[in-house]
Design a protein around this motif. Sequence first.
Motif, mmCIF file in Angstrom:
data_model
loop_
_atom_site.group_PDB
_atom_site.id
_atom_site.type_symbol
_atom_site.label_atom_id
_atom_site.label_comp_id
_atom_site.label_asym_id
_atom_site.label_seq_id
_atom_site.Cartn_x
_atom_site.Cartn_y
_atom_site.Cartn_z
ATOM 1 N N ALA A 30 11.713 -16.684 -15.362
ATOM 2 C CA ALA A 30 11.173 -15.524 -16.133
ATOM 3 C C ALA A 30 11.929 -14.488 -16.319
ATOM 4 O O ALA A 30 12.874 -14.293 -15.511
ATOM 5 C CB ALA A 30 9.624 -15.231 -15.910
ATOM 6 N N MET A 31 11.635 -13.441 -17.349
ATOM 7 C CA MET A 31 12.312 -12.377 -17.541
ATOM 8 C C MET A 31 12.194 -11.519 -16.023
ATOM 9 O O MET A 31 13.164 -11.006 -15.736
ATOM 10 C CB MET A 31 11.701 -11.404 -18.781
ATOM 11 C CG MET A 31 12.249 -9.989 -18.730
ATOM 12 S SD MET A 31 13.940 -9.817 -19.179
ATOM 13 C CE MET A 31 13.708 -10.325 -21.064
ATOM 14 N N ASN A 32 10.843 -11.716 -15.769
ATOM 15 C CA ASN A 32 11.058 -10.714 -14.348
ATOM 16 C C ASN A 32 11.504 -11.323 -13.117
ATOM 17 O O ASN A 32 11.603 -10.465 -12.081
ATOM 18 C CB ASN A 32 9.344 -10.730 -13.839
ATOM 19 C CG ASN A 32 8.570 -9.476 -14.829
ATOM 20 O OD1 ASN A 32 9.399 -8.554 -15.231
ATOM 21 N ND2 ASN A 32 7.388 -9.901 -15.364
ATOM 22 N N THR A 33 12.136 -12.379 -13.083
ATOM 23 C CA THR A 33 12.931 -13.004 -11.967
ATOM 24 C C THR A 33 14.226 -11.615 -11.808
ATOM 25 O O THR A 33 14.577 -11.449 -10.665
ATOM 26 C CB THR A 33 13.688 -14.279 -12.212
ATOM 27 O OG1 THR A 33 12.410 -15.093 -12.764
ATOM 28 C CG2 THR A 33 14.216 -14.611 -10.930
ATOM 29 N N GLY A 34 14.758 -11.660 -13.079
ATOM 30 C CA GLY A 34 15.889 -10.431 -13.000
ATOM 31 C C GLY A 34 15.330 -9.139 -12.730
ATOM 32 O O GLY A 34 16.060 -8.405 -11.893
ATOM 33 N N VAL A 35 14.280 -8.603 -13.343
ATOM 34 C CA VAL A 35 13.709 -7.406 -13.059
ATOM 35 C C VAL A 35 13.515 -7.392 -11.466
ATOM 36 O O VAL A 35 13.971 -6.190 -10.888
ATOM 37 C CB VAL A 35 12.510 -7.284 -13.674
ATOM 38 C CG1 VAL A 35 11.881 -5.790 -13.332
ATOM 39 C CG2 VAL A 35 12.885 -7.282 -15.314
ATOM 40 N N MET A 36 12.743 -8.218 -10.744
ATOM 41 C CA MET A 36 12.377 -8.025 -9.417
ATOM 42 C C MET A 36 13.527 -7.968 -8.479
ATOM 43 O O MET A 36 13.856 -7.343 -7.490
ATOM 44 C CB MET A 36 11.579 -9.164 -9.147
ATOM 45 C CG MET A 36 10.053 -8.845 -9.755
ATOM 46 S SD MET A 36 9.164 -7.616 -9.115
ATOM 47 C CE MET A 36 8.678 -8.132 -7.718
ATOM 48 N N ALA A 37 14.646 -8.890 -8.958
ATOM 49 C CA ALA A 37 15.796 -8.968 -8.114
ATOM 50 C C ALA A 37 16.708 -7.371 -8.245
ATOM 51 O O ALA A 37 16.987 -6.976 -7.194
ATOM 52 C CB ALA A 37 16.955 -10.164 -8.580
ATOM 53 N N LEU A 38 16.710 -7.046 -9.338
ATOM 54 C CA LEU A 38 17.186 -5.707 -9.331
ATOM 55 C C LEU A 38 16.789 -4.623 -8.678
ATOM 56 O O LEU A 38 17.251 -3.745 -8.265
ATOM 57 C CB LEU A 38 17.454 -5.522 -10.796
ATOM 58 C CG LEU A 38 17.994 -3.852 -11.412
ATOM 59 C CD1 LEU A 38 19.489 -3.983 -10.878
ATOM 60 C CD2 LEU A 38 18.140 -3.769 -12.872
ATOM 61 N N ILE A 39 15.390 -4.485 -8.753
ATOM 62 C CA ILE A 39 14.667 -3.509 -8.294
ATOM 63 C C ILE A 39 14.756 -3.621 -6.750
ATOM 64 O O ILE A 39 15.012 -2.763 -5.843
ATOM 65 C CB ILE A 39 13.014 -3.651 -8.416
ATOM 66 C CG1 ILE A 39 12.848 -3.229 -9.827
ATOM 67 C CG2 ILE A 39 12.286 -2.819 -7.640
ATOM 68 C CD1 ILE A 39 11.429 -3.397 -10.534
ATOM 69 N N GLY A 40 14.614 -4.971 -6.238
ATOM 70 C CA GLY A 40 15.095 -5.181 -4.834
ATOM 71 C C GLY A 40 16.387 -4.895 -4.238
ATOM 72 O O GLY A 40 16.562 -4.181 -3.351
ATOM 73 N N LYS A 41 17.442 -5.124 -5.121
ATOM 74 C CA LYS A 41 18.605 -4.373 -4.742
ATOM 75 C C LYS A 41 18.967 -2.968 -4.878
ATOM 76 O O LYS A 41 19.334 -2.357 -3.847
ATOM 77 C CB LYS A 41 19.671 -5.137 -5.980
ATOM 78 C CG LYS A 41 21.181 -4.477 -5.875
ATOM 79 C CD LYS A 41 21.792 -5.156 -4.704
ATOM 80 C CE LYS A 41 23.331 -4.716 -4.417
ATOM 81 N NZ LYS A 41 24.077 -5.620 -3.233
ATOM 82 N N LEU A 42 18.230 -2.348 -5.683
ATOM 83 C CA LEU A 42 18.122 -1.144 -5.852
ATOM 84 C C LEU A 42 17.439 -0.156 -4.601
ATOM 85 O O LEU A 42 17.853 0.696 -4.149
ATOM 86 C CB LEU A 42 17.346 -0.347 -7.040
ATOM 87 C CG LEU A 42 18.265 -0.635 -8.289
ATOM 88 C CD1 LEU A 42 17.584 -0.060 -9.631
ATOM 89 C CD2 LEU A 42 19.625 -0.015 -8.410
ATOM 90 N N LEU A 43 16.421 -0.913 -3.983
ATOM 91 C CA LEU A 43 15.650 -0.381 -3.012
ATOM 92 C C LEU A 43 16.053 -1.084 -1.460
ATOM 93 O O LEU A 43 15.201 -0.605 -0.608
ATOM 94 C CB LEU A 43 14.162 -0.790 -3.247
ATOM 95 C CG LEU A 43 13.579 0.103 -4.404
ATOM 96 C CD1 LEU A 43 12.086 -0.141 -4.757
ATOM 97 C CD2 LEU A 43 13.719 1.971 -4.443
ATOM 98 N N ASN A 44 17.033 -1.854 -1.568
ATOM 99 C CA ASN A 44 17.385 -2.474 -0.667
ATOM 100 C C ASN A 44 16.203 -3.173 0.278
ATOM 101 O O ASN A 44 15.827 -3.357 1.600
ATOM 102 C CB ASN A 44 17.948 -1.606 0.739
ATOM 103 C CG ASN A 44 18.718 -2.309 1.779
ATOM 104 O OD1 ASN A 44 19.394 -3.309 1.631
ATOM 105 N ND2 ASN A 44 18.784 -1.807 3.031
ATOM 106 N N ILE A 45 15.492 -3.982 -0.664
ATOM 107 C CA ILE A 45 14.363 -5.092 -0.523
ATOM 108 C C ILE A 45 14.666 -6.355 -0.734
ATOM 109 O O ILE A 45 15.096 -6.641 -1.687
ATOM 110 C CB ILE A 45 13.025 -4.658 -0.909
ATOM 111 C CG1 ILE A 45 12.713 -3.211 -0.712
ATOM 112 C CG2 ILE A 45 11.831 -5.528 -0.601
ATOM 113 C CD1 ILE A 45 11.359 -2.636 -1.401
#
Length: 377
Positions: free
Chosen positions: A107-122
Motif C-alpha cells: 500500500a501507499m502507507n508501506t513507504g510512509v511508515m518506512a520513511l517515518i521509521g527512517k526519520l525517527l530511527n525506528i
Amino acid sequence: MKLLFLDSNIPFILQDDGKPFGGASIRVFHLIQGFTQLGHQTGILTWTGAKKIIKHQPDFDVVESFRFPSSKGGSKIKGYDFLRDRVRMYQKIKSYKPDILFQVTSAMNTGVMALIGKLLNIPFVFLVASDADTDGTYDKILNRLEVISYEFGVRRAQLIVCQNSYQCQQFKKRFGNKNIALISNPFHYRKELPPFQSHQQRKYVMWLGNFAPVKNLPFMYQLVRSLPHVKFKIAGSSTNKTSDEILICLENLDSCDNVELVGTLNRDQVFFYLSKAYLLVNTSHFEGFSNTFLEALAVGTPIISRESIDPDQIISKYGLGITVKSYEEMGDAINTLIDDPNYDEVALKCKNYLADHHELDHICNQFEKILMSIIPS
C-alpha cells in the motif's frame, strides 16, 4: 518492547458490528493480543474518532492519528490534505516512541511508515498479507504512485515477515540476504468455540469472504449451479472494491434454490456457521494465508481450494481437505469430501492441526526473538 501497528480495521473488530474487514487485520489483532500477553506494550495507529466506536477499552493502546480512510479520504486524499495526514502520523508516532513499527499489505502507507521509521530511527517491519505482495501482482492492484511508495517501503524494511514459503522465495529473489522471516499466522479466540459437529450434524457447504474481485464470486455461481443437490451458504459483505459485475453475480446466486446468502457475520457467527458446514470452499484467484482457513480448522471444518491457494501445501500434506489443480475440479472434490466415509477423522485432523501449528503464544514467542534482534542497541 513497545510495538506500534498501523491498522484502520481493528476498531471495527473491537466494535464487532459486522463491518467487513480482511484477514490481514485479524492477523494483526491476534499478534497484538499475543505480544500484550507476553508483557510488551502494544498499540494501533489508527483513525481519529476510532475510540468512540470501541465499546470496551482494550488491553492495548489506541493511537488516533489520520482521518478515516474512506473512498474519499485516506490514501486517496490529494495534495495538502494527504500531506497533513502523514505529518500527523509522524507526530503521533514520535510522541508514542515505539521500539518497532509494523504495517501490513502492499500500500501507499508501506513507504510512509518506512520513511517515518527512517526519520525517527525506528525499525520498520513489513507484514506480507498476500502472495500478490511478493510476485509483482500488486502492480495490477495499486496505482502507479502506490506501487512506487510500496516498493520504496519494502526495500527499506528492517524485517519482512512472510506467511508461506512461496512469499519468502519471491522476496529472497529480489533482496538476497535481506532479513526475511517465515512466521505462520496465529489463531486466537477468547470465547469457547462451538462444539465439534459430526458428519451427520453438518448440512451445507460454506463460502466466506468479502465481495471483492479477488474472491472470484462469478465462479461460485457456476459451481452452485453445477451442484443442485448440494446446499450452500454464502457469507460476506460488499467493500469499496465490489463491482457491478459482483453485485449482479450476488443477485444470480440469491435466485438459486440451493443457495442462502446469510449476509455479514460477526466473529461468533462465523464459527457457528462454519461448525455446521461440511466444508469451506475457497474460490479466490490468490491468497497469502487466508484467515478463513484458520477459522474453519478451529471448528473441524475441512477445506477445498486450488493447489495454488494451499499455503505450503498444508491442506494436502496434513489431510485437511482436498486441493485441486483447476476450478473445474472443485465440484467433484466437494462431492468426494461430503461422501467420504472417514469424514469425521478428517474433521478431527483439522482441529488438531490448528492446535499444533498456530497457537498464539508459540507464534508470538517465535516472533519476539526475531524482533529483539532488530532493535537498535
